[in-house]
Design an enzyme around this catalytic site. Structure first.
Site, PDB file in Angstrom:
ATOM      1  N   ARG A   1       0.879  -1.156  -0.082  1.00  0.00           N
ATOM      2  CA  ARG A   1      -0.053   0.104  -0.017  1.00  0.00           C
ATOM      3  C   ARG A   1       0.815   1.232   0.087  1.00  0.00           C
ATOM      4  O   ARG A   1       1.873   1.160   0.907  1.00  0.00           O
ATOM      5  CB  ARG A   1      -0.926   0.035   1.387  1.00  0.00           C
ATOM      6  CG  ARG A   1      -1.501   1.280   1.487  1.00  0.00           C
ATOM      7  CD  ARG A   1      -2.557   1.318   2.321  1.00  0.00           C
ATOM      8  NE  ARG A   1      -2.781   2.579   3.106  1.00  0.00           N
ATOM      9  CZ  ARG A   1      -3.297   3.697   2.688  1.00  0.00           C
ATOM     10  NH1 ARG A   1      -3.733   3.929   1.392  1.00  0.00           N
ATOM     11  NH2 ARG A   1      -3.579   4.843   3.173  1.00  0.00           N
TER      12      ARG A   1
ATOM     13  N   SER B   1      -1.527   8.162   1.717  1.00  0.00           N
ATOM     14  CA  SER B   1      -1.261   9.337   2.620  1.00  0.00           C
ATOM     15  C   SER B   1      -1.789   9.129   3.687  1.00  0.00           C
ATOM     16  O   SER B   1      -2.607   8.543   4.366  1.00  0.00           O
ATOM     17  CB  SER B   1      -2.134  10.622   1.728  1.00  0.00           C
ATOM     18  OG  SER B   1      -3.329  10.351   1.881  1.00  0.00           O
TER      19      SER B   1
END
Length: 234
Positions: free
Chosen positions: A88, A91
């Site tokens: 992954r 943010s």
């Protein structure tokens, strides 16, 4: 081979997948870094692309926001497309002064109040761990590229907007930042005997007024992307 969420053929998906939340970030990575990139999925505009990076096949596939969404896509990729590794790249919001906006963070674990793992398999753990092997590869890639990376526990939250929110429990549990997906990704990998990891870029902060725009988050998180790509080909 297809699912209700992915029309790619099995042979169209590489054994290692980089998974940003934003499908437009997947498009950017494919167009910027991959050779001979081909779009393999567009269902629900959740774009997926497969190409090569330094000669090695790599797929980049959006996950969407939150644990239910990444839970679906990662489970299908692991269980029906024979993907071995998912990294992954997302943010996060910083909880401490030690992680500034644009810093890169590697998740050494994910803590959550979520019921995802309990509902999915009866797992009662509140902290779930990624693959040590994959994390070691990401650390090695960070050093090779001379791109600094913090290592710490992350908070995976089910809720973005909370009333009178303060991250007290997460900070007490040692979390350095908050995102919304890695707890479910790590759980799926552990249940299915696969490997998963999570690299994050701090896009905003609870202890700073600096923020990033959606365009900056989509296009400018290149340190995180390059670390993940280098680790993906190991």
């Amino acid at each position: 081979m297809s699912t209700p969420h992915n029309t790619a053929r099995k042979e169209d998906i590489a054994k290692v997948v980089l998974m940003p939340g934003d499908p437009l970030r997947a498009k950017f990575i494919a167009e910027t870094y991959l050779e001979n990139a081909k779009q393999v999925n567009s269902v629900r505009n959740m774009f997926g692309y497969t190409g090569t990076y330094k000669g090695v096949p790599v797929t980049v596939f959006g996950s969407g926001m939150g644990m239910p969404s990444i839970g679906i896509y990662s489970y299908e990729l692991f269980s029906q497309y024979d993907v071995e590794k998912i990294i992954r790249i997302g943010s996060a919001g910083g909880y401490t002064k030690e992680v500034d906006v644009y810093d890169v963070v590697l998740a050494e674990s994910a803590w959550s109040e979520s019921s995802y793992a309990l509902t999915q398999s009866g797992c009662t753990d509140t902290t779930i761990y990624p693959s040590k092997e994959l994390n070691d590869q990401l650390i090695a890639a960070s050093k090779k590229l001379n791109k600094p990376m913090h290592i710490g526990k992350v908070h995976s939250s089910d809720v973005f907007y909370r009333e009178a929110y303060a991250p007290n429990d997460a900070v007490k549990n040692g979390c350095v930042c908050v995102e919304m997906e890695s707890f479910a990704l790590f759980h799926n990998a552990n249940v299915l005997g696969k490997k998963a990891a999570c690299v994050l870029t701090i896009s905003d902060s609870f202890v700073s007024d600096v923020v990033t725009t959606p365009e900056e988050r989509q296009l400018s998180f290149t340190n995180m992307m390059e670390i993940a790509l280098e680790a993906a080909i190991q």
